[in-house]
Design a protein around this motif. Structure first.
Motif, mmCIF file in Angstrom:
data_model
loop_
_atom_site.group_PDB
_atom_site.id
_atom_site.type_symbol
_atom_site.label_atom_id
_atom_site.label_comp_id
_atom_site.label_asym_id
_atom_site.label_seq_id
_atom_site.Cartn_x
_atom_site.Cartn_y
_atom_site.Cartn_z
ATOM 1 N N ALA A 320 0.527 -0.998 -0.227
ATOM 2 C CA ALA A 320 -0.115 -0.278 0.179
ATOM 3 C C ALA A 320 1.018 1.405 0.285
ATOM 4 O O ALA A 320 1.963 1.440 0.780
ATOM 5 C CB ALA A 320 -1.222 0.002 1.227
ATOM 6 N N ASP A 321 0.448 2.341 -0.618
ATOM 7 C CA ASP A 321 0.782 3.742 -0.846
ATOM 8 C C ASP A 321 0.078 4.002 0.827
ATOM 9 O O ASP A 321 -0.389 4.204 0.928
ATOM 10 C CB ASP A 321 0.613 4.487 -1.776
ATOM 11 C CG ASP A 321 0.758 6.004 -1.979
ATOM 12 O OD1 ASP A 321 0.937 6.555 -1.381
ATOM 13 O OD2 ASP A 321 1.855 5.775 -2.986
ATOM 14 N N ALA A 324 -0.796 7.520 0.842
ATOM 15 C CA ALA A 324 -2.631 7.524 0.877
ATOM 16 C C ALA A 324 -3.275 6.602 1.780
ATOM 17 O O ALA A 324 -4.656 6.547 2.311
ATOM 18 C CB ALA A 324 -3.023 6.633 -0.971
ATOM 19 N N ARG A 329 -6.730 5.630 2.254
ATOM 20 C CA ARG A 329 -7.188 4.742 1.236
ATOM 21 C C ARG A 329 -6.095 4.144 1.023
ATOM 22 O O ARG A 329 -5.259 4.110 0.779
ATOM 23 C CB ARG A 329 -7.683 5.903 -0.293
ATOM 24 C CG ARG A 329 -8.996 6.803 0.667
ATOM 25 C CD ARG A 329 -8.876 7.499 -1.219
ATOM 26 N NE ARG A 329 -7.925 7.734 -1.625
ATOM 27 C CZ ARG A 329 -7.252 8.347 -2.650
ATOM 28 N NH1 ARG A 329 -6.946 7.119 -3.302
ATOM 29 N NH2 ARG A 329 -6.479 8.921 -3.097
ATOM 30 N N TYR A 330 -6.365 2.356 0.551
ATOM 31 C CA TYR A 330 -5.293 1.978 0.061
ATOM 32 C C TYR A 330 -5.519 2.457 -1.212
ATOM 33 O O TYR A 330 -6.437 2.392 -2.541
ATOM 34 C CB TYR A 330 -6.149 0.422 -0.277
ATOM 35 C CG TYR A 330 -5.290 -1.165 -0.303
ATOM 36 C CD1 TYR A 330 -3.949 -0.658 -0.927
ATOM 37 C CD2 TYR A 330 -5.770 -1.294 -1.960
ATOM 38 C CE1 TYR A 330 -3.252 -1.771 -1.535
ATOM 39 C CE2 TYR A 330 -5.067 -2.198 -2.550
ATOM 40 C CZ TYR A 330 -3.826 -2.276 -2.566
ATOM 41 O OH TYR A 330 -2.965 -3.022 -3.139
ATOM 42 N N VAL A 331 -4.128 1.973 -1.539
ATOM 43 C CA VAL A 331 -4.051 2.460 -3.323
ATOM 44 C C VAL A 331 -2.506 1.613 -3.589
ATOM 45 O O VAL A 331 -2.029 1.793 -2.653
ATOM 46 C CB VAL A 331 -3.449 3.964 -3.921
ATOM 47 C CG1 VAL A 331 -2.501 4.364 -4.815
ATOM 48 C CG2 VAL A 331 -4.416 4.793 -3.678
ATOM 49 N N SER A 334 3.170 1.637 -6.461
ATOM 50 C CA SER A 334 3.962 1.389 -7.479
ATOM 51 C C SER A 334 5.460 1.136 -7.421
ATOM 52 O O SER A 334 6.194 0.298 -7.750
ATOM 53 C CB SER A 334 3.853 1.761 -8.992
ATOM 54 O OG SER A 334 3.733 3.562 -8.365
ATOM 55 N N CYS A 338 6.747 1.280 0.625
ATOM 56 C CA CYS A 338 4.992 1.198 0.682
ATOM 57 C C CYS A 338 5.028 0.434 1.884
ATOM 58 O O CYS A 338 5.993 0.057 3.226
ATOM 59 C CB CYS A 338 4.889 0.518 0.324
ATOM 60 S SG CYS A 338 5.636 -1.454 -0.027
ATOM 61 N N GLY A 366 -11.818 -1.040 0.111
ATOM 62 C CA GLY A 366 -10.619 -0.128 -0.106
ATOM 63 C C GLY A 366 -10.154 1.151 0.425
ATOM 64 O O GLY A 366 -9.566 1.533 0.767
ATOM 65 N N THR A 367 -11.130 1.385 1.731
ATOM 66 C CA THR A 367 -11.642 2.292 2.422
ATOM 67 C C THR A 367 -10.606 2.108 3.979
ATOM 68 O O THR A 367 -11.386 0.759 4.165
ATOM 69 C CB THR A 367 -12.053 3.598 2.213
ATOM 70 O OG1 THR A 367 -13.470 2.647 2.306
ATOM 71 C CG2 THR A 367 -12.105 4.097 1.293
ATOM 72 N N HIS A 409 -10.017 -5.870 0.963
ATOM 73 C CA HIS A 409 -10.086 -6.086 -0.187
ATOM 74 C C HIS A 409 -10.037 -6.956 -0.778
ATOM 75 O O HIS A 409 -9.595 -8.409 -0.281
ATOM 76 C CB HIS A 409 -8.396 -5.809 0.128
ATOM 77 C CG HIS A 409 -7.796 -5.450 -1.774
ATOM 78 N ND1 HIS A 409 -8.097 -4.176 -2.237
ATOM 79 C CD2 HIS A 409 -7.371 -6.700 -2.329
ATOM 80 C CE1 HIS A 409 -7.663 -4.836 -3.901
ATOM 81 N NE2 HIS A 409 -6.562 -6.586 -3.540
#
Length: 531
Positions: A320-321, A324, A329-331, A334, A338, A366-367, A409
């Motif tokens: 997860a970022d 965020a 929030r889960y983002v 990339s 993380c 996702g939140t 998720h």
């Protein structure tokens, strides 16, 4: 059941004998005036006497209140004050204890402000007859004191129905059978030790071997060696319990066979996938299966288990970022730093989990939302004689607020942290467990424990760190400070305002080894245990 001493066979008690001896303890309690529903405290080490006393209290129709014994090198005055407070809170008139503890508890409690209590040895209470008082599923069975990582420990009232549902959920989620063999070291006054390591195997006719926590702390290799020697298949511990083994057992003994070990429940703390991988790698030459770990989520208010993933499945991880996630929030991350989140699966049998926003609405997938639970194993009474705190956690519809935060998720639960374990730095949220993991994994840093705490100043929130280390020289500490600051800045983009180095064991911990967090104050120093 078997109690191991220094990793070898000690006392043993068959389940048939346990039933008979519990009846004799119950008869003795009833003849001394103990009434159904009355609280009876157990201050006993891991022993067959604990089993006799626990089931003897239940057989008398009373309510068992397991409490810790004195720490080997702790303050006896502080211990007696804490014990007296719990006895007073639960209105305990009778304490069952062991010969080694009697000289402290007997006279000691007289000199506290506790009400008059009888402190008795288990062997002296038992009588030739037997008694088994019938109780209903809704009657209270246990007052389970929570570990109190961010508040004063509270006694959760669990009914007979809660306990029965809780152990059934664990057995179902772990696929426990009579062919299994359990081996564990957790203290029996702690929910993971009492419910998971003791009651669940025992009430499903599974052979259990219990090490004392003292033997485990003295040499955790005894636990692993016993798992191999006994052909044990089932155990559970917090993340730090497995980490301690890795620190001490650098070269597993020749001939160790862990091929029968099929379940290592990992719970009570944030689950670290890297720790699990390192543990499996260390013991793979001894036949430890790659899929042995079962990351779990639970709490005392739910008679331990809330969620399990499927047995035998590789651990699921989200990258997860961090920014965020701090905003709720889960983002997917990339590139760059993380945070790894480990799936704890889906709710166990007869248990529901929901995530809610601050306004009480369902949190979107996702939140991050507040974790709330309800079900057959979840308390409906709250905390023993704490009506205000009970009202805060007992929600309409049978739901209970856990104080944890999580996200869904792909239909599975990921626990993000606790509401009271968020560190705010320059207005941004950072998870304390995330910070502690970053510091703990700093290359070349000999760290035993880390505690991240909130510091408030006129300029806003700041980060304070307490780091347990063996390095006492000033030059070594300056080098460690530079490494920690560089690591935290690189991984999290924040700078610790203060780093305090202390000797190992100075960070206050709960009975299961978790660091105790305290309400932050302006510029306060983190609370430490006295040496």
């Amino acid at each position: 059941m078997h109690v191991l001493r220094r990793g070898r066979d000690g006392d043993a008690l068959s389940y048939a004998d346990l039933f008979a001896e519990a009846g004799r303890v119950a008869a003795g309690l009833l003849s001394r005036g103990v009434r159904p529903g009355e609280r009876v405290a157990l201050v006993l080490p891991t022993s067959v006497d604990f089993a006799r006393a626990f089931f003897g209290v239940l057989a008398a129709g009373a309510v068992a209140v397991p409490l810790p014994g004195p720490a080997p090198f702790g303050s006896s005055d502080a211990y007696l004050r804490r014990t007296a407070a719990a006895l007073r809170r639960s209105r305990v008139r009778t304490v069952l204890t062991a010969p080694a503890t009697l000289p402290l508890l007997g006279p000691g409690l007289v000199h506290t402000d506790a009400d008059a209590v009888d402190v008795l040895l288990v062997a002296e209470v038992a009588e030739p007859g037997a008694a088994h008082v019938a109780r209903t599923a809704s009657d209270p069975a246990v007052v389970q004191y929570t570990s109190g990582t961010s508040s004063e420990p509270r006694g959760v009232v669990l009914s007979h129905g809660n306990v029965a549902a809780g152990v059934e959920a664990i057995a179902h989620g772990t696929r426990l059978t009579t062919a299994d063999v359990g081996c564990a070291w957790l203290p029996l006054f702690h929910d993971m030790g009492l419910v998971g390591s003791f009651l669940t195997p025992l009430l499903h006719d599974v052979d259990i071997h219990l090490l004392t926590p003292e033997d485990y702390l003295r040499d955790p290799r005894q636990w692993i060696q016993a798992m191999g020697r006994l052909g044990a298949t089932f155990t559970m511990a917090p993340d730090s319990g497995y980490r301690y083994v890795l620190r001490r057992d650098t070269a597993p003994q020749d001939g160790l066979d862990l091929s029968r070990w099929r379940i290592a429940v990992n719970g009570a703390e944030p689950v670290d996938r890297r720790l699990q991988d390192a543990f499996v790698e260390r013991y793979a030459p001894a036949g430890l299966p790659a899929d042995v770990f079962l990351p779990a989520y639970g709490l005392a208010e739910a008679t331990l288990a809330v969620a399990f993933p499927p047995v035998g499945r590789p651990t699921k991880v989200l990258r997860a970022d961090r920014d965020a996630l701090g905003r709720g929030r889960y983002v997917p991350a990339s590139t760059g730093p993380c945070r790894e989140l480990v799936s704890v699966g889906t709710p166990v049998r007869r248990t529901e989990v929901r995530l809610t926003t601050a306004g009480g609405a369902p949190a979107a997938p996702g939140t991050v939302g507040a974790v709330e639970v309800r079900g057959a194993s979840v308390t409906s009474s709250g905390y023993d004689r704490r009506p205000e705190e009970s009202r805060r956690v007992l929600l309409p519809g049978g739901w209970v607020a856990t104080g944890d935060l999580g996200l869904w998720h792909d239909g599975e639960l990921y626990v993000v942290g606790r509401t009271k374990e968020v560190i705010i730095v320059f207005g941004a949220n950072h998870w304390a467990s995330d910070i502690e993991a970053v510091v703990r994994d700093t290359p070349g840093l000999p760290v035993h424990g880390v505690l991240a705490e909130q510091i408030w100043s006129d300029e806003g929130g700041r980060l304070g760190l307490v780091v347990e280390t063996a390095r006492q020289d000033e030059a070594g500490r300056q080098a460690s400070t530079a490494r920690i600051r560089a690591r935290v800045v690189a991984e999290l983009g924040i700078t610790p305002d203060r780093i305090e180095f202390v000797r190992r064991g100075r960070i206050a911990r709960t009975s299961s080894g978790k660091a105790v967090r305290h309400t932050p104050r302006s510029g306060r120093r983190p609370e430490l245990e006295t040496p």
